[in-house]
Design a protein around this motif. Structure first.
Motif, short mmCIF file in Angstrom:
data_model
loop_
_atom_site.label_atom_id
_atom_site.label_comp_id
_atom_site.label_asym_id
_atom_site.label_seq_id
_atom_site.Cartn_x
_atom_site.Cartn_y
_atom_site.Cartn_z
N THR A 36 0.82 -1.21 0.00
CA THR A 36 0.00 0.00 0.00
C THR A 36 0.86 1.26 0.00
N PHE A 37 1.94 1.25 0.75
CA PHE A 37 2.78 2.44 0.90
C PHE A 37 3.68 2.68 -0.31
N PHE A 38 4.13 1.61 -1.01
CA PHE A 38 5.19 1.78 -2.00
C PHE A 38 4.84 1.31 -3.41
N ASN A 39 3.90 0.38 -3.58
CA ASN A 39 3.60 -0.10 -4.93
C ASN A 39 2.74 0.87 -5.76
N PRO A 40 1.73 1.53 -5.17
CA PRO A 40 0.88 2.40 -5.99
C PRO A 40 1.65 3.48 -6.74
N GLN A 41 2.69 4.03 -6.13
CA GLN A 41 3.41 5.11 -6.81
C GLN A 41 4.24 4.61 -7.99
N PHE A 42 4.39 3.29 -8.11
CA PHE A 42 4.97 2.75 -9.34
C PHE A 42 3.88 2.58 -10.40
N SER A 43 2.62 2.44 -9.96
CA SER A 43 1.48 2.36 -10.89
C SER A 43 1.00 3.73 -11.33
N TYR A 55 -6.51 -2.02 -8.84
CA TYR A 55 -6.41 -3.00 -7.75
C TYR A 55 -7.69 -3.83 -7.62
N VAL A 56 -8.85 -3.22 -7.87
CA VAL A 56 -10.10 -3.99 -7.88
C VAL A 56 -10.05 -5.07 -8.96
N VAL A 210 0.45 -4.34 -13.80
CA VAL A 210 1.59 -5.20 -13.49
C VAL A 210 2.09 -4.89 -12.08
N PHE A 211 2.17 -3.61 -11.73
CA PHE A 211 2.62 -3.27 -10.38
C PHE A 211 1.55 -3.61 -9.34
N ALA A 212 0.28 -3.56 -9.74
CA ALA A 212 -0.76 -4.04 -8.83
C ALA A 212 -0.61 -5.54 -8.61
N ALA A 213 -0.27 -6.26 -9.67
CA ALA A 213 -0.04 -7.71 -9.54
C ALA A 213 1.13 -7.98 -8.60
N LEU A 214 2.14 -7.12 -8.62
CA LEU A 214 3.26 -7.27 -7.69
C LEU A 214 2.76 -7.29 -6.25
N SER A 215 1.73 -6.50 -5.96
CA SER A 215 1.19 -6.45 -4.62
C SER A 215 0.57 -7.78 -4.19
N PHE A 216 0.14 -8.59 -5.17
CA PHE A 216 -0.50 -9.88 -4.86
C PHE A 216 0.48 -11.04 -4.93
N VAL A 217 1.69 -10.79 -5.41
CA VAL A 217 2.67 -11.87 -5.44
C VAL A 217 2.88 -12.39 -4.03
N GLY A 218 2.72 -13.69 -3.87
CA GLY A 218 2.84 -14.29 -2.54
C GLY A 218 1.53 -14.81 -2.01
N PHE A 219 0.39 -14.59 -2.73
CA PHE A 219 -0.88 -15.13 -2.25
C PHE A 219 -0.79 -16.64 -2.09
N GLU A 220 0.10 -17.25 -2.85
CA GLU A 220 0.28 -18.70 -2.81
C GLU A 220 1.35 -19.13 -1.82
N GLY A 272 8.19 6.51 -8.25
CA GLY A 272 8.59 5.39 -7.41
C GLY A 272 9.32 5.78 -6.15
N SER A 273 9.96 6.94 -6.13
CA SER A 273 10.72 7.36 -4.95
C SER A 273 9.87 8.20 -3.98
#
Length: 477
Positions: A36-43, A55-56, A210-220, A272-273
């Motif tokens: 939430t803090f760092f991925n959206p600003q890459f999107s 994200y929805v 793609v950056f939103a998908a990064l936020s979900f990496v690890g659901f598994e 991103g920064s």
């Protein structure tokens, strides 16, 4: 289902953790606060004010994608996770390929968080106290902590992750509620939840996705605990469903609150920064600033620790079955942990942080650490997207071959999940125009070809080893 190997393979400590720990494993890798803090600003440079909509959409896609993974986890619990599932469904050659792609995806998770911790704290310390500590020096501490926890064992790792997870979720939700209750910059509106809010149209939505998908990496992530969790055939699929839905809803609400709090102009100008949640705290609740810093670091640490746990177990499983050097399949007799795999991943993480940071911004400039996160995060997401496709195709093939496939759960939903993820990957290649992101998909395609070639070499020179892919499963309780 019992192990199909005649010799007794190296085993992780069975029945070490329960359902709650499995949920935390997946949820903490996704990292609600750090994502939430760092991925959206890459999107936002691409999807802008429409980032909450992205994200929805991504939550829906990931829930569908998770269906095939959950079905395979229910019948084939194993530390090998996707490597095992794809081996059983599509054969050992594709299982080896899935393992290679998983290595890229999971092995890059720890170093991106190590670098981000350093970059974020360098900026925060400089803003608060006026002195500048190179991010690479700060990053040494989390790297050491990650390695020590991995050597201690799964219980210590997950206890730490659970504490960090509860802390970060409470803080990020509190800040989001404060922003929404205050009315934000221009009042609460549903516009950010619509695709028309994207300043760059469809292209912006795809790249932001793609950056939103990064936020979900690890659901598994819970799948890698298949040999250590109690009642894995029930608890692992349930943990995947619960963590994906819960964390996804947290993302949508909190990123919507971020857009409402900053307003469209500031959101569209993020990079991103940027540290937008520090800005939100200073605007709406200055007393929350220290808590935001704590949540940021704790979330990054949780992703780092749990991502490391996941990749270490995949390396262990492939080493145990001879797909990688057998030394990686060694279990420390005292702690029951894959010690050599821990050391290998720790060294790999350090090398990635130093090499990518040095060439993309420098080891003293926080941009170097931020770029490790942005660039490597993009690459690992593309790699895991291909793994998700293979896992869903494997589920279809496995249950169809078994002759008892459920039409919806084991055929239609996995097929739809594979198609949706494939569309995201292909659209990224077609629509992406910003370097260096333009050539990153081709890096993954090249790695895919190398993995296929490696599997071909094994098939020709060590067919007995390749034939054992995915053979070691969790024993029946």
């Amino acid at each position: 289902m019992s192990s199909v190997t005649s010799a007794e393979p190296a085993q992780l400590r069975r029945n070490s953790v329960g359902l709650a720990s499995a949920v935390i494993m997946s949820a903490a890798i996704m990292g609600p606060a750090v994502s939430t803090f760092f991925n959206p600003q890459f999107s936002t440079p691409f999807s802008g004010e429409a980032t909450p909509f992205v994200y929805v959409a991504c939550l829906i896609v990931m829930l569908i994608t998770a269906s095939g993974v959950m079905e395979m986890a229910a019948v084939a619990p194993s530390a090998g996770s996707f490597y095992t599932y794809v081996s059983l469904g599509l054969g050992p050659t594709m299982g080896f390929v899935a393992g290679g792609l998983m290595f890229v995806a999971y092995a890059l998770l720890p170093p991106i968080e190590i670098a981000l911790i350093g970059a974020y704290l360098q900026q925060t310390i400089k803003q608060a106290f006026g002195f500048d500590i190179p991010w690479i020096a700060i990053s040494i501490l989390p790297w050491i902590a990650m390695t020590v926890l991995a050597l201690e064992g799964i219980r210590s790792t997950l206890r730490t992750a659970m504490t960090l997870f509860v802390l970060e979720v409470a803080i990020v939700l509190l800040m989001a509620v404060i922003v929404m209750a205050s009315g934000g910059a221009h009042g609460v509106t549903a516009t950010p939840l619509t695709p028309s809010a994207s300043p760059s149209g469809l292209q912006g939505l795809i790249t932001g996705g793609v950056f939103a998908a990064l936020s979900f990496v690890g659901f598994e992530g819970a799948t890698t605990l298949g040999e250590e969790v109690r009642n894995p055939r029930r608890n692992v699929p349930l943990a995947i469903a619960l963590s994906t839905l819960a964390v996804g809803l947290i993302y949508v609400f909190c990123i919507w609150a971020e857009v409402i709090g900053l307003g469209p102009d500031k959101v569209n100008a993020l990079t991103g920064s940027s540290t937008p949640w520090n800005d939100l705290a200073s605007l709406y609740a200055p007393w929350m600033t220290p808590l935001i810093i704590v949540a940021s670091v704790s979330s990054m640490a949780a992703v780092m620790v749990n991502g490391n746990t996941g990749v270490v177990r995949v390396l262990f499983a492939m080493g145990r079955e001879g797909m990688l050097p057998s030394a990686l399949g060694f279990i420390d007799p005292k702690h029951g942990t894959p010690r050599n795999a821990v050391y290998f991943q720790s060294l790999f993480s350090a090398l990635v942080v130093i090499a990518v940071g040095a060439v993309s911004g420098g080891l003293a400039n926080p941009d170097g650490g931020s770029n490790v996160y942005g660039y490597c995060g993009f690459v690992l997401t593309l790699a895991i997207l291909l793994v998700y496709i293979l896992a869903n195709l494997a589920a279809i093939a496995f249950f169809r071959r078994r002759g008892d496939a459920h039409p919806l759960r084991q055929m239609l939903l996995p097929a739809l999940g594979a198609l949706l993820i494939a569309a995201l990957f292909i659209a990224q290649i077609i629509l992406q125009t910003d370097p260096p992101y333009t050539w990153m998909p081709w890096m993954i395609v090249a790695w895919l070809v190398l993995c296929i070639a490696g599997a071909g070499w094994l098939r020709m020179n060590r067919p007995d080893v390749l034939a054992k892919a995915g053979a070691v499963l969790a024993a029946e309780d």
